[in-house]
Write an enzyme that holds these catalytic residues in place. Structure first.
Site, PDB file in Angstrom:
ATOM      1  N   GLY C 225       0.834  -1.201   0.000  1.00 51.56           N
ATOM      2  CA  GLY C 225       0.000   0.000   0.000  1.00 51.56           C
ATOM      3  C   GLY C 225       0.867   1.248   0.000  1.00 51.56           C
ATOM      4  O   GLY C 225       2.090   1.171   0.126  1.00 51.56           O
ATOM      5  N   GLY C 227       2.086   5.257   1.173  1.00 54.44           N
ATOM      6  CA  GLY C 227       2.196   6.113   2.348  1.00 54.44           C
ATOM      7  C   GLY C 227       3.157   5.641   3.430  1.00 54.44           C
ATOM      8  O   GLY C 227       3.873   4.659   3.291  1.00 54.44           O
ATOM      9  N   CYS C 252       5.582  -5.680   1.442  1.00 47.89           N
ATOM     10  CA  CYS C 252       5.817  -4.260   1.255  1.00 47.89           C
ATOM     11  C   CYS C 252       5.312  -3.443   2.457  1.00 47.89           C
ATOM     12  O   CYS C 252       5.887  -3.528   3.528  1.00 47.89           O
ATOM     13  CB  CYS C 252       5.196  -3.824  -0.065  1.00 47.89           C
ATOM     14  SG  CYS C 252       5.881  -2.269  -0.671  1.00 47.89           S
ATOM     15  N   ASN C 294       8.942  -1.620  -4.852  1.00 42.16           N
ATOM     16  CA  ASN C 294       8.326  -0.304  -4.921  1.00 42.16           C
ATOM     17  C   ASN C 294       8.086   0.168  -3.502  1.00 42.16           C
ATOM     18  O   ASN C 294       7.041  -0.068  -2.926  1.00 42.16           O
ATOM     19  CB  ASN C 294       7.002  -0.393  -5.693  1.00 42.16           C
ATOM     20  CG  ASN C 294       6.220   0.893  -5.592  1.00 42.16           C
ATOM     21  OD1 ASN C 294       6.769   1.953  -5.290  1.00 42.16           O
ATOM     22  ND2 ASN C 294       4.931   0.815  -5.820  1.00 42.16           N
ATOM     23  N   GLY C 296       9.228   3.344  -0.441  1.00 39.85           N
ATOM     24  CA  GLY C 296       9.967   4.553  -0.093  1.00 39.85           C
ATOM     25  C   GLY C 296      10.423   4.521   1.352  1.00 39.85           C
ATOM     26  O   GLY C 296      11.228   5.331   1.786  1.00 39.85           O
ATOM     27  N   PHE C 297       9.868   3.585   2.082  1.00 39.13           N
ATOM     28  CA  PHE C 297      10.238   3.458   3.501  1.00 39.13           C
ATOM     29  C   PHE C 297      10.868   2.088   3.713  1.00 39.13           C
ATOM     30  O   PHE C 297      10.658   1.169   2.932  1.00 39.13           O
ATOM     31  CB  PHE C 297       8.991   3.591   4.381  1.00 39.13           C
ATOM     32  CG  PHE C 297       8.389   4.962   4.343  1.00 39.13           C
ATOM     33  CD1 PHE C 297       7.509   5.323   3.333  1.00 39.13           C
ATOM     34  CD2 PHE C 297       8.701   5.901   5.327  1.00 39.13           C
ATOM     35  CE1 PHE C 297       6.961   6.598   3.292  1.00 39.13           C
ATOM     36  CE2 PHE C 297       8.140   7.172   5.298  1.00 39.13           C
ATOM     37  CZ  PHE C 297       7.273   7.528   4.275  1.00 39.13           C
ATOM     38  N   HIS C 335       8.214  -7.501  -3.736  1.00 43.15           N
ATOM     39  CA  HIS C 335       6.955  -8.028  -4.250  1.00 43.15           C
ATOM     40  C   HIS C 335       7.085  -9.413  -4.849  1.00 43.15           C
ATOM     41  O   HIS C 335       7.381  -9.531  -6.039  1.00 43.15           O
ATOM     42  CB  HIS C 335       6.399  -7.064  -5.297  1.00 43.15           C
ATOM     43  CG  HIS C 335       5.922  -5.782  -4.715  1.00 43.15           C
ATOM     44  ND1 HIS C 335       4.639  -5.599  -4.272  1.00 43.15           N
ATOM     45  CD2 HIS C 335       6.584  -4.628  -4.467  1.00 43.15           C
ATOM     46  CE1 HIS C 335       4.516  -4.369  -3.785  1.00 43.15           C
ATOM     47  NE2 HIS C 335       5.680  -3.762  -3.877  1.00 43.15           N
ATOM     48  N   GLU C 337       4.761 -11.251  -5.596  1.00 49.50           N
ATOM     49  CA  GLU C 337       3.700 -11.443  -6.581  1.00 49.50           C
ATOM     50  C   GLU C 337       4.066 -10.758  -7.897  1.00 49.50           C
ATOM     51  O   GLU C 337       3.369 -10.885  -8.885  1.00 49.50           O
ATOM     52  CB  GLU C 337       2.363 -10.894  -6.047  1.00 49.50           C
ATOM     53  CG  GLU C 337       2.142  -9.401  -6.219  1.00 49.50           C
ATOM     54  CD  GLU C 337       2.961  -8.544  -5.264  1.00 49.50           C
ATOM     55  OE1 GLU C 337       3.706  -9.097  -4.426  1.00 49.50           O
ATOM     56  OE2 GLU C 337       2.870  -7.296  -5.355  1.00 49.50           O
TER      57      GLU C 337
END
Lengths: 530, 536, 357
Positions: C225, C227, C252, C294, C296-297, C335, C337
C-alpha cells in the site's frame, strides 16, 4: 564461496580465424576471460590460430600457442602443458566442438582435465537437436514442431509431415552454416545435401516454418549456486526467417508486455537450468507468434556468443569477464559491479536508452551471388549505436555502417512494384526500402504484410520519414553525452563509457570532472561544421 | 589522445585495424597518457570500456567525431590505426583544427594520390608498373594499348581492392569501364600494367622522422595480382636473394623519409626477374601489423604510438640479433638499420587467409585482385615447410600425407611444375592430370595417370573429387575463358575440403610442406610464442 | 500537444509535453527503472499520491489490455516519460495508454529529460512536486510547489482501501481461508493465493482484529500500500492482536507494519527502490533473487529485537525480509507477486501455504 584453489593452470581455446558467423566477438570475450583469470592468480594457457587478435598478444595469457585449432594439436598441447582445467565456452562454436571431441575421445580424462563452464552433457543437450527438444518437453516448454533426420530418405518423410516452407538446421554448426529455408521440392534435396555436409555429425533438424514470427533473445548468466540473472533482452526487427546475425536487432525488447516478458524470462531460467550450464553465460532464442503470443524456444547456445558481446556493450555488464570468474568458483553476489563500484554483479542491468545493432554485409564483393537473407548467416560484421530513443539509435546505426548511408536515405527512381518486391525479399538494404515505401505513401499494414516487421518499428520508421529528418543531425539542439551505467542512473556510475544524444542535459559536464583530464592543453578548434 | 577506431568489420577492414587501435591504447597507458577511444563496433576489444580511459560509442563520421574532439580537447588525435575509416576523416578534421598526430594527412594524401605518388617515384628514381589514370572508356583503352595487356584496373582511393580487376583484352576493358565502375574526372580509374609471374612483398616499417626501422618483410606465396590480404605470406622471405632484400630495405627507408612518416608505414613491392617495382605505399597501419607483431615479438602499433608522441625509435626498439647499425655512404641518412629479413627471426611464420566461399553458393573461388578473405590464421615453426603446413591446417586445408594429386595448369606454368611434380612423387604421391598436362609430364619423364576434363565426360575430375580419389589439387589458369572451365573443379574441391592451389608459388609451398610433414612422420611440434622471440 | 511542467518543491523545473489529461496534479516524484510493466505500475495502489517517472524512454509500446490491471484504475498522481508511443503494437491491446490515462483523468507528460530528473532525485531525494499542463508556466507555480506535502506521516492506505469486504474464490483445490488486509492491495497477490487454492476475503484496512478472527482464517495476508507505515497506527494495533494466533504473511507496506507491530521502527529512504531488477539475498539459503520493488520506507535493522532478518538488499544492505518463526509471522519488503517483475520469489507464497497447515 571462495574461488577454487585446487586448480592452477587453465587452458582456454580461442575461436580461430574470423569467418562469417564467428567474428571477433570472441577475441573480446577471450581477452576479458584471460585477464580475469590472471587477475585471480591462475596460470592461463591459450591456443588460437588467429594472429589478428588481442588475446594472442604475449602479455594476455601466460603461455600463448598460435597453432592450428584441431583435435591433434590441442591434444598435444594438453599432453605438454597438463592444464588442470579447460574453459571452452569463450571461443565460440569452434572451441565448443573441440572440447566435445576431446571429452569424447577420452583426452580430458586421460590427462585429468576438468571442463569448466559447461559439462559435456550440457553442451550436447543444447547442440544436439533431438536432445534439446526432449529437454524442452521435459520442462514444459514449447518448441516448433520438428523432426531430426540423418539422411535424404528421412528428410523426405519429415517434409511430408511438416509441410513447406520448411526450415533446415544442421546440428553443431555456427552461424546457421549449411542451414536454409526450403519453399518447395525444387530446392529441397539440394539444401538437405548441403546441410548434411555442413553438420559434423550429419544431423539435421527439419522444423515447421515459423517464418514471420517475432524473434527475441535473452542473455542469461548462472553461477554455481544456481543464481540466474538476465543481462539483456534483444528483439529482432527482422522476423524469423533471417538469421539473428543478419537481422537488425534492438535492445531492450520493445513490444512485449511485462507478463509476456516474464513468461520468456521464466522459460530462459528453466532452460539454462535444465540444459545444465553450471556457470557462465548463455544465449536463448525465442519465437513469438504475433497473432496470439504463443512462445517457442528456438535454440540455446550454452556459451558466450556474438550476442553476449553485443549485450555486454549494450548494457555495460562485462559478461565474459564475469563468466570466467564464475567458472572458477565465485558466485554472482561475490563479484563487484565495476561500474557502480558499490553494488554486486548479482543484478539485472536496466537501461534508459535504446541500442540498435545493424549487420554489415559484403555482397558487393561477390556480385554474382544472390544477396537474399535467409537462415544462414551472411554478414561479415556489425555496427551498433546508442540513442535515447529508437529513432535516434537507428539513424546513428545506419550511418555507422560505412556503406555510404547517411540515415534512412531515399532510393532514387524506385517504382512501386520494385518497392513491393524488395520488401518481400529481404536484402541487406531492406530497411531503406521500408523507408522508401513510406515515402511513397504505402501504409504500415501493407508493409507489415510483406515484411512481417512488427508495426511498432514500422510506425517509428514511418514517422522518421515523415519528419524528413532522416539524418537526425539537422536538429539545432546541442549534442550532449550521456553515460552507460547498467542501472538507469539509480546509482552513481564511474564508467567512462559514453554515447551522444540531442536535446538533453550532459552527464559529463554535470559531473564536473573536467579537472581530471589535466593532460590536455586546450587546443583552439574552429567550429567548422558544414 | 583520441583514437579513432575502424568501424564495423567488413572484408578489407577487419579486426587487424581494431588490433592496432587497442595497441595504441595500451601504449598510451604505458606512457601515462589518457586515451579516448571512439568506435561503433560492438564485437571488438576496442569498445571494451576497460581498454581505454574513456570510450565513446559513436559513428565514425565527421559530424559525430568532431563534437567529441571539441569536448575532449585532446593533445592529439590518432587516425593511422583504424584503416580507411578514420583516414577518410583526417583531412577534414585537420582543417577543422583537430590536432592530428603522426604522419601528416597531407603526406598520407601524397601516397594515395596518383599524380603526387608518381612524382615521388620519379624523384627517388624508383620503379613502378607503367600506368595512367583514365576518366572514360576511350582514355582507358588508349592507356592499355600503350602499356600492353593484361592490365590491372581499379578506381582510386578504395579499400580492399574493391572493383579491382585484371583485364586481359579490350573487350574486357570496355566491359569493366561500362559496368563495373563509373569513371569520371572526379573519380578516375587507374590502369596499370599487370606484372605477370612476379613475387609480391609486403613490408611494414616504423619511422620517427629521422630513423627508419624495417620491422617485417613478408614474401607472398602467390603471384602479384591477388590482393595482398588474400594471399598467404611468409616472414622472413624464403626465396628472395639477399641483394633483393637489401634493396627493398633501402627503398623502404627512402620512401619513409620522403613521406615524412611518423609512425607506421606499409609498402607493397613486386619483384619480377630481379627488378623491384613499387605497387602501393600506405603511410598508416596495415592489415599485416598483428601478424608481424606476433612473428617478431615486437608490438608495432605500440611502438608507433610512442613514436607519434615524440619518442625516438632507438630508445624503443632493442635490436635483437641485429647487425650493428650501418652507415651507408650513398644514403647518407644516418639510418637505424634493421637486420635483414633473414637474420631477423630464426623461425618462420606463415599467414594464410580464410575465405567465406562456402557461405555463398555458386561463387567461384578464384582469387583476383579484389580482397575476399574474412580472416586469417598463422603457423609458426622452425622451418618454412612446417609453418606452411600448420597454417594450411589451421585454415581448414590440411595437407595430405599420401594419395593422389591432380595437376592441371596453364601453358606458361608447365615448365615450373616439373620440379614440383617430381618432389611430390618423391614424397609418395601419385600424379593425376588431364590430357595436355599429362602428355607434357610424360615428355619430361614424370609419370602421371590420365583423367578426363569435365567436358570430356566421365570418368572425370569432378567425380574423382566427389569420390575422394584426389587429395590435393593444383590448378592454374590464365584469362577468362579457362577460368569458367575449371570453376567446377575448384568449387567441388572447396565443398569436399580438398586443399587446392591456384598458383605455382602455392604449389611449390605445398610440395615443400608435404615433404617436411612426411619427414616428421606426423609428429606435432608446438611452442608458446613467448618462447620464440626470446631465443636469442 | 500542450506543454507540461514538473516543478519540484525546491524550485527545480523540468519541461515536456502533455499526453494525458490536461490538468494539474501534485505528488511525490519517484522513479521506476522497469523496462516493461507500465500498466501494472500505473494501477498499483501503492503509487497513490506519487508522480512516477519511468527511466526507460519508450513507454506505451504495447497499449493497455484488460488483464494486466492491478486494481480497477490507474492510481498514480501523475506520470512522466521520455517518449510516449503513439502507435502501440501488441496482440492483446484494447486501447492506447494515452486514451486510458485521459479516461481516468491522469495527468501525464512526455518528452521530459527523464534521466536528468532521475539523477536529480537520486542526488537530492524524492521530492514533492506539481505537474502542470499549460503552455505558459503559471507565475505562482513555484510557490505552490513548495507547499505540496511530503509523504512523511501520511496514512494513504485508508484512501485506497476497499469500502467493504469481498470474497475471492480459490481456483484450485486445497482450500485454505485467507483474510487479506487491503492497504492498497495489488490484485496479483489475491490471484497468487487463489491459484494455490485459497479463498481470499479482502477486508478494509481498518477492520478490527476481532472481526478478522471471527472469520476463522487459516492465514492473514498484509498487503502492500501507499504512504508512511508509521502513520497507519490502527493497523499496527490490529496486527499486534493477531500475532501468534494466526500465521501472517506481509508484503511491502504489510512488511513494514509487521515490523512495527513487532516493536521495530521504520524510516524513509532517500528515494526508495522501484524497479524489477533489485537483487535480494536470502540469508537462509545464501541465494540471490531478482525482485520487483516499490517502496519509499524501510525497516530499521537496529530496531528489531527477537526477529530474524531473512533477506537483505544486495545493493545497499537494507532489510528486505523478516521472520518471527515462533509467532508464525514473516514478511518481505519486495513483491513476490511481481506484476510487474520477475517471478524468482513466488516460493514465498508456497511457504505461506505450508505455514497454514
Amino acid at each position: 564461496m571462495p574461488r577454487r584453489s585446487d586448480i592452477h593452470k587453465i587452458l582456454l581455446i580461442g575461436s580461430g580465424p574470423i569467418v562469417i558467423g564467428q567474428g571477433c566477438e570472441f577475441d573480446y570475450s577471450g581477452t576479458q576471460a584471460c585477464k580475469a583469470l590472471k587477475e585471480e592468480g591462475y596460470e592461463v594457457v591459450l591456443i588460437n590460430s588467429n594472429p589478428a587478435t588481442i588475446m594472442t598478444d604475449p602479455e594476455v595469457a601466460d603461455r600463448t600457442y598460435i597453432e592450428p585449432l584441431t583435435f591433434e594439436y590441442v591434444s598435444k598441447l594438453i599432453e605438454l602443458e597438463r592444464p588442470d582445467a579447460l574453459l571452452p565456452t569463450l571461443g565460440g562454436q569452434t572451441a565448443l566442438n573441440l572440447a566435445v571431441k576431446l571429452a569424447e575421445e577420452g583426452v580430458l580424462k586421460k590427462y585429468n582435465v576438468e571442463m569448466l563452464g559447461a559439462s559435456l552433457e550440457a553442451i550436447k543437450k543444447a547442440e544436439d537437436r533431438e536432445l534439446f527438444k526432449a529437454a524442452m518437453k521435459k520442462i514444459g516448454l514449447d518448441v516448433p514442431k520438428s523432426m531430426t533426420v540423418t539422411s535424404h530418405e528421412e528428410a523426405r518423410v519429415a517434409v511430408k509431415a511438416l509441410g513447406y516452407p520448411i526450415i533446415i538446421r544442421p546440428a553443431f554448426t555456427l552461424g546457421g552454416s549449411g542451414g536454409n529455408i526450403s519453399y518447395s521440392e525444387e530446392d529441397f534435396e539440394r539444401m538437405v545435401e548441403s546441410g548434411l555436409i555442413a553438420s559434423p555429425i550429419r544431423q539435421l533438424l527439419l522444423e515447421e516454418s515459423i517464418l514471420g514470427w517475432k524473434e527475441f533473445e535473452l542473455e542469461v548468466m548462472r553461477d554455481k549456486k544456481d543464481n540466474v540473472v538476465i543481462i539483456c533482452s534483444i528483439e529482432n526487427l527482422d522476423p524469423m526467417g533471417i538469421h539473428t546475425g543478419d537481422s537488425i536487432t534492438v535492445a531492450p525488447q520493445q513490444t512485449l508486455t511485462d507478463r509476456e516478458y516474464q513468461v520468456m524470462r521464466d522459460a530462459s531460467i528453466k532452460v539454462i537450468r535444465e540444459i545444465g550450464v553450471d556457470t557462465g553465460g548463455s544465449n536463448i532464442q525465442f519465437g513469438v507468434d504475433p497473432k496470439n503470443g504463443r512462445q517457442v524456444v528456438i535454440e540455446m547456445n550454452p556459451r558466450v556468443s556474438r550476442s553476449s558481446s553485443l549485450a555486454s556493450k549494450a548494457t555495460g555488464f562485462p559478461i565474459a569477464k564475469i563468466a570466467a570468474k564464475l567458472a572458477i568458483g565465485y558466485t554472482l553476489d561475490e563479484l563487484p559491479n565495476d561500474i557502480t563500484k558499490e553494488t554486486m554483479a548479482a543484478f539485472e542491468p536496466t537501461i534508459d536508452y535504446v541500442v540498435t545493432k545493424i549487420p554489415r554485409f559484403a555482397f558487393e564483393k561477390f556480385p554474382h551471388t544472390s544477396p537474399m537473407l535467409t537462415t544462414q548467416m551472411k554478414s561479415v560484421g556489425e555496427a551498433m549505436a546508442i540513442g535515447r530513443t529508437f529513432e535516434e539509435s537507428l539513424l546513428k546505426a545506419l550511418r555507422s555502417l560505412e556503406c555510404g548511408w547517411k540515415g534512412l536515405d531515399p532510393i532514387a527512381g524506385a517504382s512501386p512494384g520494385e518497392v513491393m518486391k524488395r520488401l518481400r525479399e529481404p536484402t541487406p538494404d531492406r530497411i531503406l526500402w521500408v523507408g522508401e515505401a513510406f515515402r511513397q505513401g504505402i501504409g504500415v499494414e501493407e508493409v507489415y504484410e510483406l515484411t512481417k516487421i512488427d508495426p511498432w518499428f514500422l510506425h517509428k520508421i514511418s514517422a522518421i520519414v515523415k519528419t524528413g529528418d532522416t539524418h537526425f543531425q539537422k536538429s539545432s539542439c546541442p549534442r550532449s553525452f550521456r553515460t552507460v551505467d547498467t542501472c538507469a542512473a539509480e546509482f552513481i556510475a564511474y564508467t567512462p563509457y559514453f554515447y551522444s544524444t540531442i536535446g538533453e542535459e550532459d552527464d559529463l559536464l554535470a559531473r564536473g570532472t573536467q579537472g581530471l583530464w589535466l593532460f590536455w592543453a586546450p587546443a583552439p578548434i574552429a567550429s567548422a561544421r558544414g | 589522445m583520441v583514437i579513432l577506431g575502424s568501424g564495423p568489420n567488413r572484408i578489407g577492414q577487419g579486426i587487424e585495424f581494431d588490433y592496432a587501435c587497442v595497441q595504441a591504447s595500451f601504449a598510451l597507458r604505458e606512457l601515462g597518457v589518457k586515451s579516448v577511444m571512439v568506435n561503433c563496433n560492438p564485437e571488438t576489444v576496442s569498445t571494451d570500456y576497460d581498454t581505454s580511459d574513456k570510450l565513446y560509442f559513436e559513428p565514425l563520421t565527421f559530424n559525430d567525431v568532431l563534437p567529441i574532439i571539441e569536448r575532449e580537447k585532446p593533445r592529439g588525435v590518432i587516425v593511422q590505426f583504424g584503416g580507411q575509416t578514420p583516414l577518410k576523416l583526417a583531412l577534414a578534421l585537420k582543417k577543422a583544427g583537430a590536432p592530428i598526430i603522426g604522419t601528416d594527412p597531407n603526406d598520407i594524401d601524397r601516397a594515395e594520390n596518383r599524380k603526387l605518388f608518381n612524382e615521388i617515384i620519379e624523384k627517388l628514381k624508383l620503379k613502378q608498373p607503367e600506368g595512367a589514370t583514365a576518366t572514360n572508356v576511350d582514355e582507358a583503352v588508349a592507356v592499355a594499348e600503350r602499356i600492353g595487356y593484361p592490365v590491372l584496373v581499379r578506381p582510386s582511393y578504395v579499400l580492399g581492392g574493391r572493383a579491382m580487376e585484371i583485364v586481359y583484352d579490350q573487350n574486357g576493358l570496355e566491359f569493366y569501364m561500362k559496368y563495373a565502375v563509373k569513371a569520371s574526372p572526379e573519380h578516375p580509374v587507374l590502369v596499370d600494367r599487370f606484372l605477370k609471374s612476379a613475387t609480391e612483398i609486403d613490408v611494414d616499417a616504423l619511422s620517427d622522422g629521422s630513423d627508419v626501422y624495417v620491422a617485417g618483410i613478408m614474401e607472398h606465396i602467390e603471384e602479384a595480382g591477388i590482393h595482398s590480404g588474400d594471399s598467404s605470406c611468409v616472414l622472413p622471405p624464403h626465396s628472395l636473394p639477399e641483394n633483393v632484400v637489401k634493396e627493398i630495405e633501402r627503398q623502404t627507408i627512402m620512401l619513409a623519409k620522403e613521406l615524412n612518416v611518423i609512425g607506421l608505414m606499409n609498402i607493397q613491392f613486386a619483384v619480377q626477374n630481379g627488378e623491384i617495382y613499387i605497387l602501393e605505399v600506405n603511410p598508416r597501419a596495415s592489415r599485416t601489423v598483428p601478424f608481424v607483431s606476433k612473428a617478431t615479438g615486437l608490438s608495432l602499433a605500440r611502438i608507433a604510438t610512442k613514436v607519434m608522441l615524440g619518442h625516438k625509435l632507438k630508445d624503443l626498439v632493442s635490436l635483437r640479433g641485429a647487425i650493428a647499425p650501418k652507415q651507408s655512404p650513398e644514403l647518407n641518412m644516418g639510418d637505424c638499420h634493421a637486420p635483414s629479413g633473414l637474420a631477423m627471426t630464426k623461425h618462420y611464420s606463415v599467414k594464410t587467409p580464410v575465405f567465406p566461399f562456402n557461405k555463398f553458393p555458386g561463387v567461384d573461388t578464384i582469387l583476383g585482385p579484389e580482397m575476399k578473405s574474412t580472416g586469417e590464421v598463422m603457423g609458426i615453426a622452425e622451418t618454412f615447410g612446417e609453418a606452411f603446413a600448420k597454417a594450411q591446417e589451421a585454415a581448414g586445408n590440411k595437407l595430405p600425407s599420401h594419395g593422389s594429386i591432380f595437376i592441371s595448369i596453364k601453358d606458361t606454368d608447365k615448365e615450373a611444375i616439373i620440379p614440383i611434380a617430381v618432389s611430390l612423387i618423391e614424397s609418395g604421391f601419385n600424379v593425376v592430370a588431364t590430357r595436355g598436362t599429362k602428355m607434357f609430364l610424360h615428355e619430361h619423364g614424370v609419370p602421371a595417370t590420365g583423367i578426363n576434363k569435365l567436358l570430356e565426360g566421365p570418368p572425370h575430375i569432378v567425380d574423382a573429387l566427389k569420390n575422394k580419389k584426389i587429395q590435393l589439387v593444383i590448378n592454374t589458369t590464365a584469362g577468362r575463358p579457362s577460368i569458367g572451365d575449371s570453376y567446377s573443379i575448384r568449387r567441388t574441391a572447396l565443398e569436399r575440403g580438398v586443399p587446392y592451389f591456384t598458383t605455382i608459388e602455392g604449389a611449390k609451398a605445398a610440395a615443400e610442406s608435404v615433404k617436411i610433414v612426411k619427414r616428421n612422420a606426423g609428429a606435432i611440434n608446438i611452442k608458446p610464442i613467448q618462447k620464440y622471440n626470446l631465443d636469442y | 500537444m500542450k506543454k507540461a511542467y514538473l516543478i519540484l518543491s525546491d524550485g527545480k523545473i523540468f519541461q515536456g509535453a502533455s499526453f494525458g489529461f490536461e490538468n494539474e496534479t501534485a505528488g511525490e516524484v519517484v522513479f521506476n527503472t522497469s523496462i516493461s510493466g507500465y500498466q501494472e505500475i500505473l494501477t498499483d495502489p501503492s503509487y497513490h499520491g506519487q508522480i512516477v517517472v519511468m527511466t526507460y524512454p519508450h513507454i506505451g509500446n504495447y497499449g493497455i489490455n484488460p488483464e494486466d490491471m492491478e486494481s480497477d484504475k490507474p492510481q498514480v498522481a501523475g506520470f512522466i516519460v521520455r517518449s510516449y508511443c503513439e502507435n502501440p503494437s501488441n496482440w492483446r491491446m484494447t486501447e492506447t495508454l494515452a486514451s486510458f490515462l485521459k479516461r481516468h483523468k491522469i495527468v501525464a507528460g512526455t518528452g521530459f529529460d527523464t534521466r536528468t530528473i532521475v539523477k536529480y532525485i537520486r542526488d537530492n531525494g524524492a521530492k514533492p512536486a506539481l505537474l502542470i499542463v499549460s503552455d505558459e508556466l503559471p507565475k505562482d507555480a513555484v510557490e505552490r510547489a513548495k507547499k505540496v506535502p511530503s509523504m512523511n506521516g501520511q496514512d494513504l492506505a485508508s484512501k485506497v482501501t476497499c469500502v467493504a469486504p469481498r470474497r475471492c474464490k480459490a481456483v484450485a483445490p486445497r482450500r485454505r481461508e485467507v483474510v487479506l488486509y487491503d492497504f492498497g492491495a495489488k490484485r496479483n497477490i489475491t490471484r497468487m493465493l487463489q491459484e494455490r487454492g485459497c479463498n481470499v476475503t479482502v477486508v478494509p484496512a481498518t477492520t478490527p482484529a476481532k472481526e478478522v478472527l471471527k472469520m476463522k482464517p487459516d492465514g492473514i495476508m498484509l498487503s502492500n500500500g501507499p504512504g508512511d507505515p508509521a502513520a497507519v497506527t490502527y493497523a499496527i494495533e490490529n496486527i499486534k492482536q493477531l500475532l501468534g494466533k494466526v500465521p501472517i504473511f506481509g508484503i511491502c507496506l504489510g512488511h513494514q507494519l509487521l515490523a512495527l507491530a513487532l516493536g521495530g521502527k521504520t524510516y524513509k529512504l532517500k528515494f526508495g527502490h522501484r524497479g524489477g531488477n533489485q537483487p535480494v539475498k536470502n540469508l537462509r539459503t545464501g541465494k540471490v533473487e531478482i525482485t520487483s520493488q516499490n517502496h519509499g520506507f524501510a525497516v530499521d535493522a537496529d530496531s528489531l529485537k527477537n526477529t530474524e532478518i531473512t533477506h537483505i538488499n544486495l545493493n545497499d544492505n537494507t532489510i528486505e525480509g523478516i521472520a518471527a518463526p515462533k509467532l508464525k509471522a514473516y514478511s518481505v519488503q519486495y513483491h513476490p507477486e511481481a506484476s510487474p517483475g520477475p517471478h524468482d520469489a513466488s516460493y514465498l507464497f508456497d511457504q505461506f501455504m505450508e505455514m497454514m497447515r
